[in-house]
Design an enzyme around this catalytic site. Sequence first.
Site, PDB file in Angstrom:
ATOM      1  N   HIS A 159      -3.548  -2.867   2.001  1.00 34.08           N
ATOM      2  CA  HIS A 159      -4.747  -2.816   0.773  1.00 34.08           C
ATOM      3  C   HIS A 159      -4.903  -1.280   0.507  1.00 34.08           C
ATOM      4  O   HIS A 159      -4.916  -0.911  -0.746  1.00 34.08           O
ATOM      5  CB  HIS A 159      -5.901  -3.577   1.064  1.00 34.08           C
ATOM      6  CG  HIS A 159      -5.766  -5.048   0.710  1.00 34.08           C
ATOM      7  ND1 HIS A 159      -5.406  -5.787   2.037  1.00 34.08           N
ATOM      8  CD2 HIS A 159      -5.688  -5.915  -0.324  1.00 34.08           C
ATOM      9  CE1 HIS A 159      -5.225  -7.138   1.291  1.00 34.08           C
ATOM     10  NE2 HIS A 159      -5.407  -7.196   0.125  1.00 34.08           N
ATOM     11  N   CYS A 169       1.378 -12.027  -8.907  1.00 35.85           N
ATOM     12  CA  CYS A 169       0.623 -10.868  -8.877  1.00 35.85           C
ATOM     13  C   CYS A 169       0.779  -9.789  -7.565  1.00 35.85           C
ATOM     14  O   CYS A 169       0.063  -9.122  -7.303  1.00 35.85           O
ATOM     15  CB  CYS A 169      -0.701 -11.296  -9.095  1.00 35.85           C
ATOM     16  SG  CYS A 169      -1.473 -12.225  -7.854  1.00 35.85           S
TER      17      CYS A 169
END
Length: 615
Positions: free
Chosen positions: A226, A546
Amino acid sequence: MSATEPPATRPGPTPAPSGKRTAARRLRERRLVGIPVSPGIAIGPAFGAAEAPAEVVRRAIGPAEVAGEITRLDAAIAQSRKQLQKLRARLAMLPEDSQGEIAPLIDAYLQMLGTSRLVRGVRRRIAEAHVAAETAVADEADTIAAAILAAHAGDDAASRRRRAEEVREIARRLVRNLTSVPFRSFAGLPVGAVLVCEALRPADAALLDPSRLAAVATDEGGLEGHTAIMLRALGVPAVLGAAGLSQAVRPGDVVVVDGAEGTVVVHPAPETLAAARRAVTAFAREQQKLARLRRLPAETADGEAVELQANLELPAELPLIAQAGAAGIGLLRTEFLFMNRETLPDEAAQAETYRAIIEAMAGDPVTIRVLDWGGEKDIEALQNEGLVPPSPDRNPALGIRGIRLLLRQPALFEAQLAAILRAAAAGPVRVLLPMVTTVAEVRAAREVYERVAKRLRRRGEKLPEPLPQLGIMIETPGAALAADALALEADFFAIGTNDLAMYTLAVDRGESEVSHLYDPLHPAVLRLVQFATEAALRMRMPVSLCGEMAANPRLIPLLLGLGLRSFSMNASAVPRVKQAVRAAQTDDCVRFARRVMEQSDPQRIQELVLDNAAG
Ligand code: PEP
Ligand code: MG
């Protein structure tokens, strides 16, 4: 260059003041190689290599607390040793001369964490002076450093200063680990600096101001973690996982970071600097060219419409979404709302944030994913409020994550759903559930969703009719293989290839040691994408992709050929992806995808993708 990283450059500031530059020229250029996570070239002074971000709040303790503080100290020593041993092991990737320079320093740190004068002194201070562990560490380190500097016999002044700094540095590491704030204070970060540190957590990345920062380079981290995703989204050039980096760079050193090639050059030679400046200019030209695509429709050469949306992880990215010409937000990661704060945001505060984002999209749709806690996303507020255990699961990626936490903590889930529903009057919205693996989870989540809606209506809130669609992430092999059953329960699918690749290949997406094995083009991952896409298409149900795969223009023909027509990605990737869409012929894409899906060797698939992109 790999099939998964498009090249690009980004302008950086001019380097250090001329005095420093002259000194830097005399130093040997050193090139470190890491993982290219966010494209762009930047030139700037390094910041952060040896800064002390954790503040020591002086604290006295009572005699009854001594044993507890000693336990905290021991845990921090163990954690510090583990970090240093990991850095030490990664040095094997460096050329021998670099290893020879850096390894002794790490060994010295490790030694100080053994039965050293520092550790003995800290224990004594906790037990006798009754101060907290971090206070004891700071005081003892100051005393030892002062004694080293004051010594008259033996070493020269420079080596005394170096040894004193080593003591302070190991003390800073201990304090960071004791206070659980590894790298968070970016207050002193000068404009145009390159942030250099061992590791950057997603919560740290959320605090960065992209307009002040030239680039980021770290020793640790993987391509699809992330932190990497946030840096890409912010448009900050970044190289993660460069072994030996934080030990090789000192604050103020001039560095060149090439986020497409994955290199960090310390003390660049004049030729290297000149080449980097040329790359910066080329980047600016390319950006101008891409900007012209903004107003053109996202459709294939044979006229098939394709939806290109942006992922959003921080509100700071909103202006980038507008610039990129994305058709709304395909994945709003809501974790940012919960990070870097002591307490949880309440329903009203969340509703306000969602409303502002929806309004900023001016009628374009927004898919809001409910909180995906777990894995590498640590959120202190959840710990403070006792919603998650204080220490992580033994296997966080396989533990309480995403929907699993929300179903266990209904108040948390309900507050977020209520906030989204209240904001939904501001524009078209969908709700997305993370980390779903079973049909029962979707049913349970829908029950909560409908209960919340009923309660809001009773309260007099005006909600959209019908309610916004409730969809699910397909990001585990289990969900992908059960896609036909899940399609009966969910309103839409969003395929998350970042986690799908991680769970399919058993490779931690944020771990540099195994990043070479992380491959979304592995046939197993592609088959799962295909299976889930076809299950959705059979049901005439919306399906999008996505994960970071969607951001790679080279993969667009393959993904179109698998039947996908909706993609969400970091905003800066939208123009290039649009270019790839506009160049594609759907028949050719279908033929190409068929060829790819016949392959069993990931390497061969890489080659086919690169050949196809080359024309
Ligand atoms: C994914 O897993 O592909 C995804 C889009 O979700 P995240 O990266 O936030 O885990
Ligand atoms: Mg995911």
